[in-house]
Motif scaffolding. Structure first.
Motif, mmCIF file in Angstrom:
data_model
loop_
_atom_site.group_PDB
_atom_site.id
_atom_site.type_symbol
_atom_site.label_atom_id
_atom_site.label_comp_id
_atom_site.label_asym_id
_atom_site.label_seq_id
_atom_site.Cartn_x
_atom_site.Cartn_y
_atom_site.Cartn_z
ATOM 1 N N SER A 1 -12.805 -5.035 3.927
ATOM 2 C CA SER A 1 -13.270 -3.899 2.939
ATOM 3 C C SER A 1 -13.727 -3.017 3.803
ATOM 4 O O SER A 1 -14.681 -3.174 4.495
ATOM 5 N N PRO B 1 -13.920 3.738 0.376
ATOM 6 C CA PRO B 1 -12.780 4.304 0.063
ATOM 7 C C PRO B 1 -12.564 5.685 0.663
ATOM 8 O O PRO B 1 -11.571 6.334 0.922
ATOM 9 N N LYS C 1 -6.723 3.304 5.393
ATOM 10 C CA LYS C 1 -6.210 2.689 4.134
ATOM 11 C C LYS C 1 -5.371 1.396 4.217
ATOM 12 O O LYS C 1 -5.244 0.803 3.060
ATOM 13 N N THR C 2 -4.931 1.080 5.321
ATOM 14 C CA THR C 2 -3.841 0.046 5.442
ATOM 15 C C THR C 2 -4.197 -0.735 6.865
ATOM 16 O O THR C 2 -4.945 -0.032 7.764
ATOM 17 N N VAL D 1 -14.707 -3.431 -5.328
ATOM 18 C CA VAL D 1 -13.295 -2.965 -5.342
ATOM 19 C C VAL D 1 -12.886 -2.540 -6.740
ATOM 20 O O VAL D 1 -12.288 -1.407 -6.900
ATOM 21 N N GLN D 2 -13.237 -3.077 -7.742
ATOM 22 C CA GLN D 2 -12.754 -2.795 -9.189
ATOM 23 C C GLN D 2 -13.603 -1.525 -9.585
ATOM 24 O O GLN D 2 -12.976 -1.093 -10.432
ATOM 25 N N GLY E 1 -14.574 0.926 -7.670
ATOM 26 C CA GLY E 1 -13.936 1.850 -6.815
ATOM 27 C C GLY E 1 -15.310 2.136 -5.536
ATOM 28 O O GLY E 1 -14.954 3.124 -4.730
ATOM 29 N N HIS F 1 -12.750 -0.529 -0.601
ATOM 30 C CA HIS F 1 -11.138 -0.704 -0.663
ATOM 31 C C HIS F 1 -10.876 -1.941 0.213
ATOM 32 O O HIS F 1 -11.539 -1.828 1.232
ATOM 33 N N VAL G 1 -5.050 -7.215 -5.145
ATOM 34 C CA VAL G 1 -5.268 -7.371 -3.479
ATOM 35 C C VAL G 1 -4.273 -8.020 -2.940
ATOM 36 O O VAL G 1 -4.137 -9.242 -3.033
#
Length: 318
Positions: free
Chosen positions: A125, A128, A133-134, A209-210, A212, A215, A231
């Motif tokens: 994690s 954000p 991002k990936t 995560v939920q 925000g 990420h 996820v």
């Protein structure tokens, strides 16, 4: 001869009576990690329900004993008086990997497993605001900046650490490992921007995560945990990394079988309690109950796996 038989009967009767009255004083529940982490939350959520189903005047006090990847708490549990008044959580893989990677004052044989409660997949994690991002972003950045990706874990040989090492081996990248006393500390560090990435269990990151605040790149399970259905797994994204932490209850070796059985019955009733189930859902606990015999068999299997891994590729501080 008759006097000896009477004396033996009196002793047996007194032992049976003591066990029948168990518990007569507060039970200590050791958590080998810092307050606010997943194990601590599970312990404090579960304790009142174990009290309820043990009956009588049962009282459980949760004691945090963080440090050395869990070794401090595990050692205290292993060396406690085997009278049923000290129990605690044992966490894989740390409970198994610590005695493999260094001399420890306990082994798996030091414990009497009661039951497993949780099986929690790992996750990577980041904030954000990060440009990563990936997994492709992570790999590209790490290859261009060897050692610049800092990640937190709960210590050398933890599931968080071993999974990151496996990801490094698989992708050919180099990251920098920063160990912490517990996942609550890892969370604080990543949210504060002190480390770039958290390698910690999905149940411990999903609320952020939920909301925000974090990420999640992926979760390390064969299938998506139903508590984090949005996820994707590492495997879905082409990276066969499956790792997590079983968190179960154990007592020191030598606790009478009758007390272990009573604790196991109370723990199963607590886990099945509808009120606990609701609270567990609210606390994002990845429940996966298994009884004492099955739990011990799984621990022995995992121990053999980690011993073989250490012999082939010892994990080291990075």
């Amino acid at each position: 001869m008759k006097k000896l038989a009477i004396a033996a009967a009196v002793v047996l009767a007194s032992v049976a009576s003591a066990q029948a009255e168990y518990p007569e004083r507060p039970i200590s529940m050791i958590v080998a990690y810092s307050a606010g982490g997943g194990t601590d939350i599970a312990a404090r959520t579960l304790a009142p329900f174990i009290e309820k189903h043990l009956g009588g005047d049962a009282s459980i006090v949760v004691l945090n004993r963080p440090g050395a990847g869990g070794e401090i708490g595990f050692t205290e549990l292993a060396q406690a008086e085997p009278d049923g008044y000290t129990i605690g959580f044992i966490n894989t893989p740390n409970i198994l990997t610590i005695p493999i990677q260094r001399e420890a004052r306990y082994s798996l044989d030091s414990f009497a497993p009661i039951a497993n409660l949780i099986d929690d997949p790992g996750a990577f994690s980041l904030l954000p605001s990060s440009d990563i991002k990936t997994f492709d972003d992570l790999i590209a950045f790490a290859k261009e900046n060897p050692g610049k990706v800092t990640y937190g874990s709960t210590g050398l040989g933890s599931d968080d650490h071993l999974s990151a090492l496996e990801f490094e081996r698989m992708t050919g990248v180099e990251m920098k490992h920063i160990p912490f006393p517990g996942n609550a500390d890892v969370r604080t560090a990543v949210l504060g921007g002190h480390i770039m990435m958290a390698s910690m269990n999905i149940s411990e990151t999903i609320a952020d995560v939920q909301e925000g605040s974090l990420h999640a790149l992926g979760q390390m399970s064969n299938e998506r945990w139903d508590g984090a259905p949005d996820v994707p797994t590492f495997k879905e994204q082409g990276y066969d990394v499956v790792m997590g932490s079983m968190r179960g209850m154990a007592a020191p070796k030598g606790v009478p079988d009758e007390i272990i059985e009573r604790l196991e019955v109370a723990l199963k009733a607590a886990v099945d309690d509808p009120e606990f189930q609701e609270k567990a859902k609210q606390q994002h606990l990845a429940l996966a109950y298994s009884a004492s015999a099955d739990y011990l068999a799984e621990l022995e299997k995992l121990s053999a796996t980690f011993q073989a891994l250490w012999k082939d590729t010892p994990w080291v501080q990075q």
